[in-house]
Design a protein around this motif. Structure first.
Motif, PDB file in Angstrom:
ATOM      1  N   PRO A  58       0.795  -1.236   0.000  1.00  0.00           N
ATOM      2  CA  PRO A  58       0.000   0.000   0.000  1.00  0.00           C
ATOM      3  C   PRO A  58       0.827   1.285   0.000  1.00  0.00           C
ATOM      4  N   ASP A  59       2.077   1.213   0.440  1.00  0.00           N
ATOM      5  CA  ASP A  59       2.902   2.419   0.478  1.00  0.00           C
ATOM      6  C   ASP A  59       4.004   2.418  -0.586  1.00  0.00           C
ATOM      7  N   GLU A  60       3.868   1.580  -1.598  1.00  0.00           N
ATOM      8  CA  GLU A  60       4.859   1.510  -2.676  1.00  0.00           C
ATOM      9  C   GLU A  60       5.027   2.878  -3.328  1.00  0.00           C
ATOM     10  N   ASP A  61       6.280   3.295  -3.526  1.00  0.00           N
ATOM     11  CA  ASP A  61       6.564   4.528  -4.242  1.00  0.00           C
ATOM     12  C   ASP A  61       6.296   4.259  -5.723  1.00  0.00           C
ATOM     13  N   VAL A  62       5.431   5.050  -6.338  1.00  0.00           N
ATOM     14  CA  VAL A  62       5.040   4.830  -7.726  1.00  0.00           C
ATOM     15  C   VAL A  62       5.296   6.109  -8.533  1.00  0.00           C
ATOM     16  N   PRO A  63       6.556   6.314  -8.934  1.00  0.00           N
ATOM     17  CA  PRO A  63       6.845   7.501  -9.747  1.00  0.00           C
ATOM     18  C   PRO A  63       6.332   7.314 -11.170  1.00  0.00           C
ATOM     19  N   SER A  64       6.052   8.408 -11.827  1.00  0.00           N
ATOM     20  CA  SER A  64       5.633   8.354 -13.222  1.00  0.00           C
ATOM     21  C   SER A  64       6.822   7.933 -14.078  1.00  0.00           C
ATOM     22  N   PRO A  65       6.607   7.027 -15.034  1.00  0.00           N
ATOM     23  CA  PRO A  65       7.714   6.636 -15.913  1.00  0.00           C
ATOM     24  C   PRO A  65       7.868   7.559 -17.129  1.00  0.00           C
ATOM     25  N   THR A  66       7.356   8.781 -17.045  1.00  0.00           N
ATOM     26  CA  THR A  66       7.408   9.699 -18.176  1.00  0.00           C
ATOM     27  C   THR A  66       8.837   9.899 -18.686  1.00  0.00           C
ATOM     28  N   PHE A  67       9.792  10.065 -17.782  1.00  0.00           N
ATOM     29  CA  PHE A  67      11.168  10.330 -18.219  1.00  0.00           C
ATOM     30  C   PHE A  67      12.027   9.077 -18.271  1.00  0.00           C
ATOM     31  N   THR A  68      11.739   8.102 -17.413  1.00  0.00           N
ATOM     32  CA  THR A  68      12.506   6.853 -17.433  1.00  0.00           C
ATOM     33  C   THR A  68      11.965   5.883 -18.477  1.00  0.00           C
ATOM     34  N   LEU A  69      10.768   6.117 -18.975  1.00  0.00           N
ATOM     35  CA  LEU A  69      10.040   5.311 -19.954  1.00  0.00           C
ATOM     36  C   LEU A  69       9.445   4.038 -19.371  1.00  0.00           C
ATOM     37  N   VAL A  70      10.102   3.448 -18.371  1.00  0.00           N
ATOM     38  CA  VAL A  70       9.574   2.222 -17.771  1.00  0.00           C
ATOM     39  C   VAL A  70      10.025   2.124 -16.314  1.00  0.00           C
ATOM     40  N   GLN A  71       9.125   1.645 -15.477  1.00  0.00           N
ATOM     41  CA  GLN A  71       9.417   1.341 -14.073  1.00  0.00           C
ATOM     42  C   GLN A  71       9.032  -0.120 -13.856  1.00  0.00           C
ATOM     43  N   PHE A  72       9.852  -0.846 -13.109  1.00  0.00           N
ATOM     44  CA  PHE A  72       9.596  -2.255 -12.846  1.00  0.00           C
ATOM     45  C   PHE A  72       9.210  -2.462 -11.386  1.00  0.00           C
ATOM     46  N   TYR A  73       8.261  -3.367 -11.163  1.00  0.00           N
ATOM     47  CA  TYR A  73       7.784  -3.685  -9.817  1.00  0.00           C
ATOM     48  C   TYR A  73       7.717  -5.194  -9.662  1.00  0.00           C
ATOM     49  N   GLU A  74       8.077  -5.665  -8.496  1.00  0.00           N
ATOM     50  CA  GLU A  74       7.954  -7.083  -8.177  1.00  0.00           C
ATOM     51  C   GLU A  74       6.755  -7.232  -7.271  1.00  0.00           C
ATOM     52  N   GLY A  75       5.649  -7.636  -7.854  1.00  0.00           N
ATOM     53  CA  GLY A  75       4.415  -7.790  -7.096  1.00  0.00           C
ATOM     54  C   GLY A  75       4.332  -9.159  -6.442  1.00  0.00           C
ATOM     55  N   ARG A  76       3.304  -9.334  -5.659  1.00  0.00           N
ATOM     56  CA  ARG A  76       3.057 -10.633  -5.034  1.00  0.00           C
ATOM     57  C   ARG A  76       2.605 -11.605  -6.115  1.00  0.00           C
ATOM     58  N   GLY A  77       3.529 -12.425  -6.581  1.00  0.00           N
ATOM     59  CA  GLY A  77       3.211 -13.432  -7.583  1.00  0.00           C
ATOM     60  C   GLY A  77       3.206 -12.941  -9.020  1.00  0.00           C
ATOM     61  N   LEU A  78       3.476 -11.673  -9.263  1.00  0.00           N
ATOM     62  CA  LEU A  78       3.465 -11.150 -10.627  1.00  0.00           C
ATOM     63  C   LEU A  78       4.387  -9.943 -10.745  1.00  0.00           C
ATOM     64  N   ALA A  79       5.345 -10.034 -11.656  1.00  0.00           N
ATOM     65  CA  ALA A  79       6.183  -8.880 -11.974  1.00  0.00           C
ATOM     66  C   ALA A  79       5.367  -7.961 -12.884  1.00  0.00           C
ATOM     67  N   LEU A  80       5.535  -6.662 -12.695  1.00  0.00           N
ATOM     68  CA  LEU A  80       4.801  -5.687 -13.498  1.00  0.00           C
ATOM     69  C   LEU A  80       5.757  -4.615 -13.995  1.00  0.00           C
ATOM     70  N   ALA A  81       5.637  -4.284 -15.266  1.00  0.00           N
ATOM     71  CA  ALA A  81       6.396  -3.184 -15.857  1.00  0.00           C
ATOM     72  C   ALA A  81       5.404  -2.104 -16.264  1.00  0.00           C
ATOM     73  N   HIS A  82       5.665  -0.874 -15.824  1.00  0.00           N
ATOM     74  CA  HIS A  82       4.803   0.271 -16.132  1.00  0.00           C
ATOM     75  C   HIS A  82       5.523   1.121 -17.179  1.00  0.00           C
ATOM     76  N   PHE A  83       4.975   1.144 -18.390  1.00  0.00           N
ATOM     77  CA  PHE A  83       5.567   1.866 -19.510  1.00  0.00           C
ATOM     78  C   PHE A  83       4.803   3.155 -19.780  1.00  0.00           C
ATOM     79  N   ASP A  84       5.536   4.229 -20.082  1.00  0.00           N
ATOM     80  CA  ASP A  84       4.946   5.462 -20.593  1.00  0.00           C
ATOM     81  C   ASP A  84       5.606   5.700 -21.946  1.00  0.00           C
ATOM     82  N   LEU A  85       4.858   5.494 -23.011  1.00  0.00           N
ATOM     83  CA  LEU A  85       5.421   5.527 -24.363  1.00  0.00           C
ATOM     84  C   LEU A  85       5.282   6.877 -25.052  1.00  0.00           C
ATOM     85  N   TYR A  86       4.870   7.904 -24.312  1.00  0.00           N
ATOM     86  CA  TYR A  86       4.601   9.208 -24.904  1.00  0.00           C
ATOM     87  C   TYR A  86       5.771   9.732 -25.743  1.00  0.00           C
TER      88      TYR A  86
END
Length: 153
Positions: A58-86
């Protein structure tokens, strides 16, 4: 709600947008994508933050991937990649920064999926968000494995 075809509904406030993100999290599976579209201020970041925190902590830091293009997270049972393709100018760039690998290893949350020019993952849920007065309107369109999926929201 059963995702048979496009579903459209109102999100009256930020809490409702947050609730949608939390509802989508346990339905997302390896190899799948959530594709977010909408103008600035439509709630894409709110939905993404809620989904990521539902998969991680619940307190995960979730920065916008606008400049990094992608942020990776290791979730409970599922890895997630957050892409901003703008900022991409060619669809191949998304694959150069790891979209294929993200889908092989886990799931992807993709903002500005139109930059892929039709090369979208086949198993995805398109989430179109729009401003609607003080609230938002959302339209969910399932593709592939998302077709017919139940969503408790």
């Amino acid at each position: 709600m059963r995702l048979d075809g496009t579903q459209a509904f109102a999100l009256p406030d930020e809490a409702a947008t947050d609730a949608l993100g939390r509802a989508l999290a346990p339905r997302l599976a390896r190899g799948e994508a959530l594709c977010l579209t909408g103008p600035l201020g439509a709630g894409k970041s709110t939905l993404a933050r809620a989904l990521i925190r539902a998969l991680t902590t619940p307190d995960e830091d979730v920065p916008s991937p606008t400049f990094t293009l992608v942020q990776f997270y290791e979730g409970r049972g599922l890895a997630l990649a957050h892409f901003d393709l703008y900022r991409l100018t060619d669809p191949d760039e998304a694959y150069e920064i790891g979209l294929d690998e993200a889908l092989e290893d886990g799931a992807a949350l993709i903002e500005w999926p139109q930059r892929l020019e039709g090369r979208l993952p086949p198993d995805r849920l398109d989430i179109e968000m729009a401003l609607d007065g003080a609230g938002r309107r959302v339209r969910l369109t399932p593709h592939g494995a998302w077709e017919g999926r139940e969503l408790e929201f």
